[in-house]
Every structure is written in C-alpha cells, then in structure tokens.
Design a protein around this motif. Structure first.
Motif, PDB file in Angstrom:
ATOM      1  N   LYS A   1       0.832  -1.205   0.000  1.00  8.42           N
ATOM      2  CA  LYS A   1       0.000   0.000   0.000  1.00  8.42           C
ATOM      3  C   LYS A   1       0.871   1.261   0.000  1.00  8.42           C
ATOM      4  O   LYS A   1       1.999   1.258   0.512  1.00  8.42           O
ATOM      5  CB  LYS A   1      -0.923  -0.004   1.222  1.00  8.42           C
ATOM      6  CG  LYS A   1      -0.226   0.165   2.561  1.00  8.42           C
ATOM      7  CD  LYS A   1      -1.230   0.124   3.696  1.00  8.42           C
ATOM      8  CE  LYS A   1      -0.544   0.324   5.057  1.00  8.42           C
ATOM      9  NZ  LYS A   1      -1.499   0.254   6.165  1.00  8.42           N
ATOM     10  N   PRO A   2       0.366   2.355  -0.578  1.00  9.03           N
ATOM     11  CA  PRO A   2       1.132   3.613  -0.604  1.00  9.03           C
ATOM     12  C   PRO A   2       1.424   4.107   0.810  1.00  9.03           C
ATOM     13  O   PRO A   2       0.603   3.944   1.720  1.00  9.03           O
ATOM     14  CB  PRO A   2       0.192   4.581  -1.342  1.00  9.03           C
ATOM     15  CG  PRO A   2      -0.747   3.710  -2.100  1.00  9.03           C
ATOM     16  CD  PRO A   2      -0.913   2.465  -1.294  1.00  9.03           C
ATOM     17  N   GLN A   3       2.597   4.687   0.976  1.00  5.86           N
ATOM     18  CA  GLN A   3       2.993   5.193   2.287  1.00  5.86           C
ATOM     19  C   GLN A   3       2.235   6.477   2.605  1.00  5.86           C
ATOM     20  O   GLN A   3       2.321   7.460   1.879  1.00  5.86           O
ATOM     21  CB  GLN A   3       4.500   5.459   2.316  1.00  5.86           C
ATOM     22  CG  GLN A   3       5.357   4.216   2.192  1.00  5.86           C
ATOM     23  CD  GLN A   3       5.249   3.319   3.412  1.00  5.86           C
ATOM     24  OE1 GLN A   3       5.042   3.780   4.534  1.00  5.86           O
ATOM     25  NE2 GLN A   3       5.377   2.018   3.192  1.00  5.86           N
ATOM     26  N   GLN A   4       1.469   6.454   3.702  1.00  4.21           N
ATOM     27  CA  GLN A   4       0.766   7.639   4.174  1.00  4.21           C
ATOM     28  C   GLN A   4       1.566   8.222   5.341  1.00  4.21           C
ATOM     29  O   GLN A   4       1.686   7.593   6.384  1.00  4.21           O
ATOM     30  CB  GLN A   4      -0.655   7.274   4.625  1.00  4.21           C
ATOM     31  CG  GLN A   4      -1.518   6.642   3.542  1.00  4.21           C
ATOM     32  CD  GLN A   4      -1.836   7.609   2.421  1.00  4.21           C
ATOM     33  OE1 GLN A   4      -1.931   8.821   2.627  1.00  4.21           O
ATOM     34  NE2 GLN A   4      -1.992   7.077   1.209  1.00  4.21           N
ATOM     35  N   LEU A   5       2.105   9.404   5.143  1.00  5.62           N
ATOM     36  CA  LEU A   5       2.995   9.995   6.144  1.00  5.62           C
ATOM     37  C   LEU A   5       2.250  10.990   7.038  1.00  5.62           C
ATOM     38  O   LEU A   5       1.464  11.806   6.543  1.00  5.62           O
ATOM     39  CB  LEU A   5       4.167  10.709   5.461  1.00  5.62           C
ATOM     40  CG  LEU A   5       5.041   9.859   4.531  1.00  5.62           C
ATOM     41  CD1 LEU A   5       6.175  10.709   3.970  1.00  5.62           C
ATOM     42  CD2 LEU A   5       5.583   8.633   5.235  1.00  5.62           C
ATOM     43  N   ARG A   6       2.509  10.906   8.311  1.00  2.25           N
ATOM     44  CA  ARG A   6       2.027  11.907   9.269  1.00  2.25           C
ATOM     45  C   ARG A   6       3.225  12.782   9.630  1.00  2.25           C
ATOM     46  O   ARG A   6       3.969  12.502  10.579  1.00  2.25           O
ATOM     47  CB  ARG A   6       1.457  11.225  10.519  1.00  2.25           C
ATOM     48  CG  ARG A   6       0.237  10.353  10.227  1.00  2.25           C
ATOM     49  CD  ARG A   6      -0.297   9.710  11.491  1.00  2.25           C
ATOM     50  NE  ARG A   6      -1.480   8.894  11.217  1.00  2.25           N
ATOM     51  CZ  ARG A   6      -2.133   8.193  12.142  1.00  2.25           C
ATOM     52  NH1 ARG A   6      -1.702   8.196  13.405  1.00  2.25           N
ATOM     53  NH2 ARG A   6      -3.188   7.484  11.821  1.00  2.25           N
ATOM     54  N   ARG A   7       3.397  13.821   8.845  1.00  2.96           N
ATOM     55  CA  ARG A   7       4.599  14.630   8.972  1.00  2.96           C
ATOM     56  C   ARG A   7       4.543  15.530  10.207  1.00  2.96           C
ATOM     57  O   ARG A   7       3.493  16.069  10.560  1.00  2.96           O
ATOM     58  CB  ARG A   7       4.804  15.486   7.718  1.00  2.96           C
ATOM     59  CG  ARG A   7       5.143  14.667   6.471  1.00  2.96           C
ATOM     60  CD  ARG A   7       5.412  15.579   5.290  1.00  2.96           C
ATOM     61  NE  ARG A   7       5.705  14.833   4.075  1.00  2.96           N
ATOM     62  CZ  ARG A   7       6.911  14.424   3.719  1.00  2.96           C
ATOM     63  NH1 ARG A   7       7.961  14.715   4.500  1.00  2.96           N
ATOM     64  NH2 ARG A   7       7.096  13.755   2.606  1.00  2.96           N
ATOM     65  N   GLN A   8       5.706  15.675  10.814  1.00  2.00           N
ATOM     66  CA  GLN A   8       5.893  16.610  11.915  1.00  2.00           C
ATOM     67  C   GLN A   8       7.339  17.063  11.922  1.00  2.00           C
ATOM     68  O   GLN A   8       8.205  16.423  11.315  1.00  2.00           O
ATOM     69  CB  GLN A   8       5.530  15.958  13.247  1.00  2.00           C
ATOM     70  CG  GLN A   8       6.350  14.720  13.561  1.00  2.00           C
ATOM     71  CD  GLN A   8       6.003  14.134  14.917  1.00  2.00           C
ATOM     72  OE1 GLN A   8       6.214  14.755  15.957  1.00  2.00           O
ATOM     73  NE2 GLN A   8       5.438  12.921  14.903  1.00  2.00           N
ATOM     74  N   THR A   9       7.609  18.152  12.580  1.00  2.00           N
ATOM     75  CA  THR A   9       8.979  18.631  12.684  1.00  2.00           C
ATOM     76  C   THR A   9       9.689  17.850  13.773  1.00  2.00           C
ATOM     77  O   THR A   9       9.209  17.773  14.913  1.00  2.00           O
ATOM     78  CB  THR A   9       8.998  20.141  13.021  1.00  2.00           C
ATOM     79  OG1 THR A   9       8.287  20.851  12.006  1.00  2.00           O
ATOM     80  CG2 THR A   9      10.429  20.661  13.081  1.00  2.00           C
TER      81      THR A   9
END
Length: 267
Positions: free
Chosen positions: A113-121
C-alpha cells in the motif's frame, strides 16, 4: 614536385584521420545510446514487475487473512480446554506459526500500500538516540556495542516519526544480526551541504555483489526465516520522504547502509 606531393598526401591523411575519428565517435555514441535505452528499459520493466508482484501479494494476503483468523480462534479455543503435554506442545507450535504468518501478511500489506505519512517537525539526533535507547537490551544482551556520532547542531526534518523510527530499527536489527559478539555497530549522521543529512549504519563484514544488487528487492532474502520485505519497506518509506536508501559493501569499513534526507533550517 616532391614537396607539393608530400603536402597533398599529408592533407589526405589528415582528412582520413578526421573521418575515422568522426566514424569512431558516432559508433561510440550509438553504443552509449543503446546501453542507455537498454538500461532504461530494464529499469522500467523491473519497476513494472515489482508493482505487479506487490498487487498480487496484496490479493493473496487478503485471501489468506480470513481463514488464518479462523484457525487462530480455533487454536485459542483448544488452548482453553487443557491438553496432554505432547498435544499442548504441538498446539503452541501451531499458534506460533499462525503468528508468524500474520506478521508476514502485515509486512506484505505494508509494502504494497502507498505510504501515508504523518509529517511533523523532528530532530533526527533525538530520534536516533531514542531508538538506540529502545534497542539497548537487544545489543547489550548479545554482547554487541553500538556507537553513535552525530553533528553538533540539530538535524531538523519534516517527517513521519514512527516510520523513520521503523527505518532505523530495521537497519540496526539487520546490522545486529550480521555482527558477531564483541564487534561494534557504528551509527553516524553527517550533514551534506546546507540542507541535507546522511545517516549511516555500519557493521563489520561484506556482502557479495550478486546479493547486493538485489538486496532491496521484495521477497529476496538470504535468511532462513526472513520474508524479504524488511529492506523493501525501508526503501518505500525513505523514498516517500523524498530521500534515498543506499547499501554498499566496503572492504575497509564493512557494510554501510545510508539514508539521505533533506533537512529544514536548523535551529
């Protein structure tokens, strides 16, 4: 006459040499173009094949999960009834194999499955130190040391904390499995330019070229119990962060797994 003849002959030789040089250059250019086309074609076909494998594996994973869940429930029920010692041993073996297959299915789906990123600093220094702390029991109990050398300033990225931690754990686990008791695993973080950073995990040993060429291919493994998806998933996560995964074998340094990422403005 002899002087004029000599000059004329020399001019003919020069023109012939130039013509030969042009022919040789054109031939070299054509061969280079053919190699580029062949290389591009191979790369495209290779990616298409990996996509097809991923789609097929996802279908199989979904088809297997339901009956596997039923088997797990039956084994749990039998475990509550109380069994003779020999039957209990076999029951526990079956249950452990079900758990192993469930982990394999999870890995297949994570890869496909495509990588779903939960971005944060986040600061990669802090993330590496946290990960090494979590793995301390693994390395100390096996008599292996891990050293870490990072930059003096923070290395700040916009990324998915859990997934980047998964990358570090996978690379460190692979290095741990390839390292003998008493040997050291070296982790380094090096700044590259003004907006880049490279994390390196280095362990003693070497990897054969034929294995190195396929080491991130899905389902390729040299481990008896390996799924061959660990590094394939790592590569997907790194590329989802617009980064690059590189693994090379150096006779002097050992096996070097590198993750290159772009950083934001450091504090």
């Amino acid at each position: 006459m002899s002087l004029e003849y000599a000059i004329t002959s020399r001019q003919k030789i020069d023109r012939l040499s130039e013509a030969n040089a042009v022919v040789a250059l054109r031939d070299t250019t054509r061969r280079a173009e053919h190699r580029l086309v062949d290389s591009t074609s191979y790369g495209t076909k290779h990616k298409e094949r990996l996509v097809a494998v991923g789609e097929f594996a996802t279908t199989i994973a979904h088809e297997v999960r339901n009956p596997l869940s039923t088997i797990a429930m039956v084994l749990d029920y039998l475990n509550t009834l109380g069994q003779m010692e020999q039957a209990q041993v076999r029951l526990e073996l079956a249950a452990s194999e079900v758990q192993r297959l469930e982990r394999l299915l999870d890995e297949i789906l994570a890869f496909a499955k495509p990588q779903q990123l939960r971005r944060q600093t986040l600061d990669l220094n802090d993330l590496i130190e946290e990960t090494l702390g979590n793995l301390q029991d693994l390395t100390s109990g096996a008599q292996r040391e891990i050293s870490y050398a990072g930059p003096q300033r923070p290395a700040v990225v916009e990324g998915d904390r859990d997934k980047l931690k998964q990358v570090l754990i996978n690379l460190l686990t692979n290095a741990h499995q390839a390292t003998l008791p008493g040997e050291e695993i070296a982790v380094q973080m090096i700044t590259t330019g003004i907006d880049g950073v490279r994390i390196e995990v280095v362990n003693p040993g070497t990897i054969a070229d034929n294995i190195l060429a396929r080491i991130t291919d899905p389902f390729f493994t040299t481990k008896p119990q390996g799924s061959g998806l660990g590094l394939a998933i790592v590569k997907c996560i790194v590329e989802a962060h617009a980064g690059e995964l590189s693994i090379r074998s150096d006779k002097k340094r050992g096996v070097v797994a590198s993750v290159s990422l772009s950083t934001t403005i450091s504090a």
